[in-house]
Motif scaffolding. Structure first.
Motif, PDB file in Angstrom:
ATOM      1  N   LYS A 151       0.820  -1.161   0.092  1.00  0.00           N
ATOM      2  CA  LYS A 151      -0.005   0.096   0.105  1.00  0.00           C
ATOM      3  C   LYS A 151       0.797   1.261   0.011  1.00  0.00           C
ATOM      4  O   LYS A 151       1.943   1.165   0.640  1.00  0.00           O
ATOM      5  CB  LYS A 151      -1.053  -0.061   1.112  1.00  0.00           C
ATOM      6  N   CYS A 152       0.355   2.278  -0.588  1.00  0.00           N
ATOM      7  CA  CYS A 152       1.082   3.764  -0.498  1.00  0.00           C
ATOM      8  C   CYS A 152      -0.029   4.716  -0.423  1.00  0.00           C
ATOM      9  O   CYS A 152      -1.101   4.750  -0.769  1.00  0.00           O
ATOM     10  CB  CYS A 152       1.665   3.828  -2.042  1.00  0.00           C
ATOM     11  N   SER A 153       0.356   5.505   0.674  1.00  0.00           N
ATOM     12  CA  SER A 153      -0.643   6.510   1.172  1.00  0.00           C
ATOM     13  C   SER A 153       0.199   7.824   0.668  1.00  0.00           C
ATOM     14  O   SER A 153       1.107   8.176   0.840  1.00  0.00           O
ATOM     15  CB  SER A 153      -0.700   6.659   2.712  1.00  0.00           C
ATOM     16  N   LYS A 154      -0.687   8.753   0.259  1.00  0.00           N
ATOM     17  CA  LYS A 154      -0.615  10.130  -0.217  1.00  0.00           C
ATOM     18  C   LYS A 154      -0.833  10.991   1.097  1.00  0.00           C
ATOM     19  O   LYS A 154      -1.704  11.661   1.034  1.00  0.00           O
ATOM     20  CB  LYS A 154      -1.242  10.615  -1.319  1.00  0.00           C
ATOM     21  N   ASN A 155       0.130  10.692   2.029  1.00  0.00           N
ATOM     22  CA  ASN A 155      -0.308  11.339   3.404  1.00  0.00           C
ATOM     23  C   ASN A 155       0.868  12.359   3.733  1.00  0.00           C
ATOM     24  O   ASN A 155       0.828  12.657   5.076  1.00  0.00           O
ATOM     25  CB  ASN A 155      -0.809  10.394   4.532  1.00  0.00           C
ATOM     26  N   GLY A 156       1.909  12.415   3.314  1.00  0.00           N
ATOM     27  CA  GLY A 156       3.143  13.537   3.408  1.00  0.00           C
ATOM     28  C   GLY A 156       2.952  14.839   2.736  1.00  0.00           C
ATOM     29  O   GLY A 156       2.618  15.084   1.605  1.00  0.00           O
ATOM     30  N   LYS A 217      16.265   2.731  -7.187  1.00  0.00           N
ATOM     31  CA  LYS A 217      15.368   1.936  -7.864  1.00  0.00           C
ATOM     32  C   LYS A 217      14.653   2.687  -8.832  1.00  0.00           C
ATOM     33  O   LYS A 217      13.912   3.646  -8.575  1.00  0.00           O
ATOM     34  CB  LYS A 217      14.450   1.066  -6.918  1.00  0.00           C
ATOM     35  N   GLU A 218      14.645   2.404 -10.316  1.00  0.00           N
ATOM     36  CA  GLU A 218      14.222   3.358 -11.137  1.00  0.00           C
ATOM     37  C   GLU A 218      12.803   2.316 -11.837  1.00  0.00           C
ATOM     38  O   GLU A 218      12.021   3.024 -12.227  1.00  0.00           O
ATOM     39  CB  GLU A 218      14.996   3.226 -12.215  1.00  0.00           C
ATOM     40  N   ILE A 219      12.963   1.060 -11.687  1.00  0.00           N
ATOM     41  CA  ILE A 219      11.657   0.267 -12.459  1.00  0.00           C
ATOM     42  C   ILE A 219      11.045  -0.424 -11.390  1.00  0.00           C
ATOM     43  O   ILE A 219      11.637  -0.986 -10.559  1.00  0.00           O
ATOM     44  CB  ILE A 219      12.443  -0.576 -13.633  1.00  0.00           C
ATOM     45  N   PRO A 220       9.755  -0.374 -11.463  1.00  0.00           N
ATOM     46  CA  PRO A 220       8.919  -1.110 -10.530  1.00  0.00           C
ATOM     47  C   PRO A 220       9.259  -2.589 -10.588  1.00  0.00           C
ATOM     48  O   PRO A 220       9.862  -3.020 -11.626  1.00  0.00           O
ATOM     49  CB  PRO A 220       7.485  -0.958 -11.037  1.00  0.00           C
ATOM     50  N   PRO A 221       8.866  -3.411  -9.709  1.00  0.00           N
ATOM     51  CA  PRO A 221       7.907  -3.308  -8.685  1.00  0.00           C
ATOM     52  C   PRO A 221       8.495  -2.166  -7.508  1.00  0.00           C
ATOM     53  O   PRO A 221       9.549  -2.584  -7.252  1.00  0.00           O
ATOM     54  CB  PRO A 221       7.579  -4.335  -8.058  1.00  0.00           C
ATOM     55  N   PHE A 222       7.685  -1.016  -7.210  1.00  0.00           N
ATOM     56  CA  PHE A 222       8.056  -0.370  -6.024  1.00  0.00           C
ATOM     57  C   PHE A 222       7.751  -1.010  -4.741  1.00  0.00           C
ATOM     58  O   PHE A 222       8.252  -0.300  -3.627  1.00  0.00           O
ATOM     59  CB  PHE A 222       7.666   1.098  -6.255  1.00  0.00           C
ATOM     60  N   GLU A 223       7.065  -2.003  -4.699  1.00  0.00           N
ATOM     61  CA  GLU A 223       6.887  -2.544  -3.341  1.00  0.00           C
ATOM     62  C   GLU A 223       8.159  -3.169  -2.615  1.00  0.00           C
ATOM     63  O   GLU A 223       8.968  -3.567  -3.516  1.00  0.00           O
ATOM     64  CB  GLU A 223       5.949  -3.793  -3.626  1.00  0.00           C
ATOM     65  N   ILE A 224       8.600  -2.887  -1.519  1.00  0.00           N
ATOM     66  CA  ILE A 224       9.765  -3.078  -0.836  1.00  0.00           C
ATOM     67  C   ILE A 224       9.249  -3.979   0.508  1.00  0.00           C
ATOM     68  O   ILE A 224       8.543  -3.497   1.496  1.00  0.00           O
ATOM     69  CB  ILE A 224      10.316  -1.706  -0.491  1.00  0.00           C
ATOM     70  N   THR A 225       9.899  -5.048   0.538  1.00  0.00           N
ATOM     71  CA  THR A 225      10.015  -5.907   1.743  1.00  0.00           C
ATOM     72  C   THR A 225      10.837  -5.121   2.675  1.00  0.00           C
ATOM     73  O   THR A 225      11.806  -4.459   2.350  1.00  0.00           O
ATOM     74  CB  THR A 225      10.304  -7.163   1.634  1.00  0.00           C
ATOM     75  N   TYR A 226      10.753  -5.640   4.080  1.00  0.00           N
ATOM     76  CA  TYR A 226      11.338  -5.188   5.057  1.00  0.00           C
ATOM     77  C   TYR A 226      12.829  -5.579   4.855  1.00  0.00           C
ATOM     78  O   TYR A 226      14.038  -4.895   5.068  1.00  0.00           O
ATOM     79  CB  TYR A 226      10.943  -5.941   6.588  1.00  0.00           C
TER      80      TYR A 226
END
Length: 567
Positions: A151-156, A217-226
Motif C-alpha cells: 500500500k502507498c498513502s499520499k499523506n505526506g 530503484k528506477e523500475i517497478p515493482p516499487f513494493e519493498i519488503t522489510y
C-alpha cells in the motif's frame, strides 16, 4: 447501434467477443454497460505473444471514451509495463487534455485506441525506453499498489527549499490536515510561517526522527519488503544507524529519499511491534526476521506545498510575493474586496477593524454563520491563511485612529492602504493625519451609496492628499439626492442604534468585480499613477422602482456604467 458498428470494425482485424461481465469476477468492470474482449498478438523481439484486452463502454458514448484493460493472465508474464495502472487499465488518452470527438467517429477511435494499447505493450520490451518512462512518471508508479499487502498513502507534505543544503526535519500531525499526517522541511523560516498557521488553526504536531537514504530503484515493482529495505539503510547512510534505528517504533519515524526530479518519497514500518512467542528483537534484527522480513513497508507519497511550487502550479510561472497591503475596515465591502486582493501577488496583509461579525452582516459579508461573534480581523486572517499559510497576516482589533497613535509608521510601512470604513469623519481624520506626517504612500478610499446606487473609489497619490480632502467634503459623483431621500436611505428596525444602509451583495459584487481591474492596473501595471476617482453606477430601473430621487443628469443609460474622473 453504435456498439455493433464498433464491434464489426474491430472484428475485421481482431478476434472479438461480447463478454458477460459477471463471468469476469472483477468488481472494476461493474460500472460498464458493454464489454468486448479482443484476443490479439503483439510482437516481442523475434516472437509473437498472445494477449487479451477488454474494451469497456459506459452508457453515454457521447461523453465517455471506452477504457481498455489488459487481462491479468496476459499481464503477469510481462509486468511491469509503463502506462498500465494497478487495476490493469491502460493509460492511452490523458483526459485532462479535453479530447473532443463525435460519437459517429467512435469505431475509428476505438480501433486507434486498441492499436495504441498494443504499442504500449510492445514498446515495454525496450528496457531503456521503459526505464525512462518510469523515471519520467515516477510519482504515478510509486503510488500504485502492486499487491494486496502493498500500500502507498499520499499523506505526506513537503516544505523543502532545494536551494538550501540543510538538515531535513519531520513532524507528525496529531489530528492531521485532511488526510495528511506528516511534513518534512529544511527551511526553518518557512516552517516558522507554516507552524504559525498550524497554531492559529489549533493543529498540534510532534517532531519525529527522519532518515534520508539513497534510493536508486528506477523500475517497478516499487513494493519493498522489510528485508529489501535494509540495503537502503546501509551502514554508511548516516552515523550510528543501528543504534538510532533501534530507538523507535515503526510509526515513530520516517525513511525518505529524493529522486532525480527533486520529488520526495518515503516509507515507514508498521510491523515493528513485539513478535509473540519469540525473544525480543531489535528493529534492525526484525528487518530480516523470518516472521516479518517479507512484509511490505508502508510507502508514502509527499505533496510539495512550497509557495513557489503552488504559485507555479497555479500561474504556470514562479512569482515572488512582494507587496504589503493595509486594509482598514472589514465589513461587507472590505471583506469582499479582500476576496479579489487575496488572489494577487501580495506578501503581507495588515487588517484593522474593532468589530465582531454579527448575524445582521452575513448576507453581504464574505463569511458566514460559523464565524458569528468573532472579530472580523480574525475571521479574515483565518480564511486568508487557510488559502495560503505562507502569507503574513497581522490583525489589529481597534480603531485606526487608536492604532496610528501607537504605530505612527503604519501607513508608511506598507505599499498601499485601503480605507473602507464608510464613515466620512474617519476618512477625513486619516487624510489630515497623512497630510501632517507627509505620507509617501498612496491610499484608496472606497464606499457605496445605499441600495448600491453607486460605488465610489478614490485613489490618492501622496502629493494630492489636500485635494482629496476637499473632494471628499464636496464629492460630486454621487447619484442619490440625499435631502429628498433622507427617510428612505437609512432604515431602522425599531430601536436606537439599529439603523443601517441597505444594499445587496449581488450589486456589491458587480461593483467590485467591475472596478477591480482598475485597482489591479494601479497596483501592478502603472508605475506613473495619477490621483483619480472611479464611479460605478447601479441599476437605475431598480432605483426608480423604489421611487428614489436621483440627480437631474442621471438616466437609464448610466446603469452599470463606470466613469473615471481625474482630480
Amino acid at each position: 447501434m453504435m456498439i455493433n458498428e464498433i464491434f464489426d470494425k474491430l472484428n475485421k482485424t481482431e478476434n472479438c467477443k461480447y463478454v458477460d461481465k459477471s463471468t469476469l469476477n472483477d468488481k472494476k468492470f461493474n460500472g460498464y454497460n458493454t464489454i468486448i474482449s479482443v484476443d490479439t498478438e503483439v510482437s516481442f523481439g523475434p516472437k509473437l505473444i498472445e494477449i487479451r484486452l477488454y474494451i469497456c463502454f459506459e452508457e453515454n458514448l457521447d461523453i465517455n471514451l471506452p477504457k481498455i484493460f489488459i487481462d491479468k493472465s496476459s499481464y503477469d508474464p510481462l509486468k511491469y509495463i509503463p502506462h498500465i495502472n494497478s487495476d490493469l487499465s491502460i493509460c492511452i488518452v490523458d483526459e485532462s487534455l479535453n479530447f473532443f470527438y463525435n460519437a459517429d467517429e467512435l469505431p475509428s477511435i476505438v480501433l486507434k485506441l486498441v492499436s495504441n494499447a498494443k504499442a504500449i505493450i510492445r514498446d515495454s520490451e525496450d528496457e531503456e525506453y521503459s526505464k525512462q518512462e518510469f523515471i519520467r512518471e515516477f510519482q504515478a508508479y510509486w503510488g500504485i499498489s502492486y499487491s494486496k499487502e502493498d500500500k502507498c498513502s499520499k499523506n505526506g507534505l513537503v516544505l523543502i527549499d532545494h536551494s538550501l543544503d540543510k538538515e531535513i526535519c519531520a513532524i507528525s500531525f496529531t489530528g492531521g490536515i485532511g488526510s495528511y499526517k506528516y511534513l518534512i522541511y529544511n527551511n526553518p523560516a518557512l516552517f516558522s510561517k507554516f507552524s504559525d498557521y498550524l497554531r492559529k488553526r489549533k493543529i498540534t504536531y510532534t517532531a519525529i526522527p527522519v532518515f534520508p537514504v539513497n534510493y536508486n530503484k528506477e523500475i517497478p515493482p516499487f513494493e519493498i519488503t522489510y528485508e529489501e529495505s535494509k540495503q537502503y539503510l546501509g551502514d554508511n547512510s548516516f552515523s550510528d544507524i543501528k543504534k538510532q534505528f533501534n530507538k523507535f517504533k515503526g510509526n515513530d519515524f520516517l525513511v525518505i529519499f529524493k529522486n532525480i526530479q527533486n520529488e520526495y518519497y518515503g516509507w515507514k514500518y508498521s510491523y515493528f511491534e513485539k513478535i509473540k512467542g519469540f525473544r525480543s528483537k531489535s528493529n534492525w534484527e526484525k528487518l530480516t526476521s523470518p516472521i516479518i522480513k517479507d512484509k511490505k513497508v508502508d510507502r508514502i507519497t509527499f505533496s510539495e506545498i512550497t509557495p513557489n511550487r503552488l504559485t507555479k502550479r497555479t500561474d504556470g510561472v514562479e512569482r515572488k510575493l512582494s507587496l504589503s497591503i493595509n486594509m482598514i475596515g472589514l465589513g461587507s465591502v472590505g471583506s469582499n474586496l479582500l476576496h479579489f486582493l487575496s488572489k494577487l501577488n501580495i506578501k503581507e496583509f495588515n487588517l484593522v477593524d474593532p468589530d465582531v461579525l454579527s448575524i445582521e452582516n452575513i448576507y453581504r459579508h464574505n463569511y458566514g454563520l460559523n464565524f458569528i461573534h468573532e472579530f472580523k480581523t480574525k475571521v479574515v486572517q483565518y480564511n486568508l491563511l487557510n488559502k495560503n499559510p505562507f502569507l503574513e497576516v497581522n490583525t489589529f482589533e481597534k480603531n485606526i485612529s487608536d492604532l496610528i497613535k501607537k504605530k505612527p509608521s503604519f501607513f508608511s510601512d506598507s505599499d498601499y492602504s485601503f480605507l473602507i470604513t464608510g464613515n466620512t469623519r474617519s476618512e477625513l481624520y486619516i487624510l489630515n493625519y497623512l497630510q501632517e506626517v507627509k505620507t509617501d504612500k498612496p491610499l484608496f478610499i472606497i464606499w457605496v451609496e445605499p441600495y448600491m446606487a453607486s460605488g465610489q473609489i478614490m485613489y490618492i497619490e501622496p502629493e494630492d492628499v489636500v485635494k482629496a480632502k476637499d473632494l471628499l467634503i464636496n464629492y460630486p459623483h454621487h447619484i442619490l439626492n440625499s435631502r429628498e431621500n433622507s427617510d428612505k436611505l437609512y432604515l431602522k428596525e425599531g430601536s436606537c442604534q439599529s439603523g443601517y444602509y441597505p444594499y445587496s451583495e449581488n450589486y456589491l459584487i458587480l461593483f467590485l468585480s467591475t472596478c477591480f481591474p482598475y485597482i489591479y492596473d494601479i497596483i501592478f501595471r502603472n508605475s506613473k499613477n495619477k490621483s483619480h476617482t472611479i464611479s460605478w453606477y447601479g441599476d437605475i430601473n431598480f432605483l426608480d422602482n423604489l421611487e428614489l430621487v436621483l440627480k437631474d443628469n442621471i438616466d437609464e443609460s448610466f446603469t452599470f456604467k463606470v466613469i473615471k474622473h481625474e482630480f
